[in-house]
Design a protein around this motif. Structure first.
Motif, PDB file in Angstrom:
ATOM      1  N   LEU A  34       0.832  -1.201   0.000  1.00  0.00           N
ATOM      2  CA  LEU A  34       0.000   0.000   0.000  1.00  0.00           C
ATOM      3  C   LEU A  34       0.865   1.249   0.000  1.00  0.00           C
ATOM      4  O   LEU A  34       1.963   1.264   0.561  1.00  0.00           O
ATOM      5  N   THR A  35       0.362   2.304  -0.616  1.00  0.00           N
ATOM      6  CA  THR A  35       1.037   3.597  -0.577  1.00  0.00           C
ATOM      7  C   THR A  35      -0.018   4.694  -0.564  1.00  0.00           C
ATOM      8  O   THR A  35      -1.228   4.414  -0.643  1.00  0.00           O
ATOM      9  N   ARG A  74       2.558  -1.859   8.964  1.00  0.00           N
ATOM     10  CA  ARG A  74       1.259  -2.523   9.041  1.00  0.00           C
ATOM     11  C   ARG A  74       0.151  -1.496   9.201  1.00  0.00           C
ATOM     12  O   ARG A  74       0.385  -0.355   9.585  1.00  0.00           O
ATOM     13  N   VAL A  75      -1.077  -1.922   8.912  1.00  0.00           N
ATOM     14  CA  VAL A  75      -2.251  -1.063   9.073  1.00  0.00           C
ATOM     15  C   VAL A  75      -2.934  -1.443  10.375  1.00  0.00           C
ATOM     16  O   VAL A  75      -3.461  -2.560  10.501  1.00  0.00           O
ATOM     17  N   PRO A  76      -2.940  -0.540  11.371  1.00  0.00           N
ATOM     18  CA  PRO A  76      -3.534  -0.891  12.661  1.00  0.00           C
ATOM     19  C   PRO A  76      -5.057  -0.962  12.599  1.00  0.00           C
ATOM     20  O   PRO A  76      -5.702  -0.196  11.874  1.00  0.00           O
ATOM     21  N   TYR A  91       0.181  -4.171   3.986  1.00  0.00           N
ATOM     22  CA  TYR A  91       1.510  -3.668   4.336  1.00  0.00           C
ATOM     23  C   TYR A  91       1.794  -2.391   3.554  1.00  0.00           C
ATOM     24  O   TYR A  91       1.576  -2.330   2.340  1.00  0.00           O
ATOM     25  N   TRP A  92       2.296  -1.384   4.245  1.00  0.00           N
ATOM     26  CA  TRP A  92       2.720  -0.145   3.585  1.00  0.00           C
ATOM     27  C   TRP A  92       4.077  -0.359   2.909  1.00  0.00           C
ATOM     28  O   TRP A  92       4.915  -1.114   3.407  1.00  0.00           O
ATOM     29  N   VAL A  93       4.314   0.349   1.818  1.00  0.00           N
ATOM     30  CA  VAL A  93       5.609   0.295   1.155  1.00  0.00           C
ATOM     31  C   VAL A  93       6.665   1.038   1.975  1.00  0.00           C
ATOM     32  O   VAL A  93       7.860   0.772   1.870  1.00  0.00           O
ATOM     33  N   GLU A  94       6.212   1.957   2.824  1.00  0.00           N
ATOM     34  CA  GLU A  94       7.083   2.752   3.699  1.00  0.00           C
ATOM     35  C   GLU A  94       6.265   3.143   4.917  1.00  0.00           C
ATOM     36  O   GLU A  94       5.031   3.106   4.874  1.00  0.00           O
ATOM     37  N   LYS A  95       6.917   3.512   5.996  1.00  0.00           N
ATOM     38  CA  LYS A  95       6.172   3.863   7.207  1.00  0.00           C
ATOM     39  C   LYS A  95       5.201   5.017   6.923  1.00  0.00           C
ATOM     40  O   LYS A  95       5.530   5.957   6.195  1.00  0.00           O
ATOM     41  N   ALA A 177      -7.642  -5.543   2.880  1.00  0.00           N
ATOM     42  CA  ALA A 177      -6.651  -4.597   2.357  1.00  0.00           C
ATOM     43  C   ALA A 177      -7.125  -3.913   1.082  1.00  0.00           C
ATOM     44  O   ALA A 177      -6.848  -2.726   0.862  1.00  0.00           O
ATOM     45  N   GLY A 178      -7.875  -4.640   0.231  1.00  0.00           N
ATOM     46  CA  GLY A 178      -8.337  -4.072  -1.026  1.00  0.00           C
ATOM     47  C   GLY A 178      -9.305  -2.921  -0.847  1.00  0.00           C
ATOM     48  O   GLY A 178      -9.421  -2.065  -1.734  1.00  0.00           O
ATOM     49  N   ALA A 179     -10.006  -2.883   0.277  1.00  0.00           N
ATOM     50  CA  ALA A 179     -10.944  -1.789   0.553  1.00  0.00           C
ATOM     51  C   ALA A 179     -10.333  -0.733   1.453  1.00  0.00           C
ATOM     52  O   ALA A 179     -10.523   0.472   1.255  1.00  0.00           O
TER      53      ALA A 179
END
Length: 203
Positions: A34-35, A74-76, A91-95, A177-179
């Motif tokens: 994710l970004t 990660r997405v909390p 998962y994010w590509v970066e913090k 994650a897709g939504a």
């Protein structure tokens, strides 16, 4: 943390579906990351300068501080007032704080003629500094919402400092994650636009 899915027992019926969508720990590497992508982009050939009589000066966008729950890739997921989990396969590509910094910078470029500095390398002394705390950039399981909250702090070379809280919520988001990824991007862009307008109005 243990690399396994967690079962969120004792939740209300409306949030039980989230149990299979959150996890803690590692596992297989994600298929995609994710970004944040700005919906407000400065046009090709646009530019700015700092210095000189006609200059708007420079605005430095600092990397926001973030609580421990966001200082990861990660997405909390807010499960309750006392429980935090992480969205499975998200998962994010970066913090998130660094992603949000660049989003703020790009959005500001479309709102002001000032030179925007959104990297750690500063070629000039900024007239305005934007810093703050990224409080939330995650998913609320109890409401099915993607939430972004940012406490912005604006300071200038004259010693003036002001702060303001900004928030955007995307409701009716499925716990996957897709939504959640696109919903967080929309919410982050709304917050970035509001912050940019606030900074530009006082810059």
């Amino acid at each position: 943390m243990r690399a396994r899915s967690i079962v969120l027992a004792g939740l209300a019926a409306g949030t039980l579906a989230v149990a299979g969508c959150v996890s803690i720990g590692g596992g297989e590497p994600p298929e995609s990351l994710l970004t944040l992508t700005s919906t407000a982009t400065a046009p090709q050939g646009s530019g700015a300068r700092a210095g000189g009589q006609a200059s708007e000066g420079a605005i430095a966008v600092m990397t926001p501080e973030a609580p421990a729950k966001l200082d990861v890739l990660r997405v909390p997921v807010t499960v309750s007032e006392t429980e935090i989990a992480y969205l499975k396969e998200a998962y994010w590509v970066e913090k998130p704080a660094r992603l949000f910094r660049r989003l703020l910078g790009e959005t500001l470029r479309t709102r002001t003629d000032a030179l925007i500095i959104d990297s750690d390398d500063s070629p000039t002394e900024p007239r305005v500094k934007l810093r703050g705390m990224l409080i939330d950039m995650g998913y609320d399981a109890s409401t099915g919402s993607a939430v972004v909250r940012f406490d912005a702090v604006r300071s200038d070379i004259d010693g003036n400092t002001v702060s303001r809280r900004f928030e955007a919520i995307e409701s009716g988001v499925a716990a996957d994650a897709g939504a959640v990824g696109p919903a967080l991007n929309r919410a982050a862009n709304r917050v970035a636009a509001d912050v940019a307008d606030w900074i530009a109005g006082g810059a």
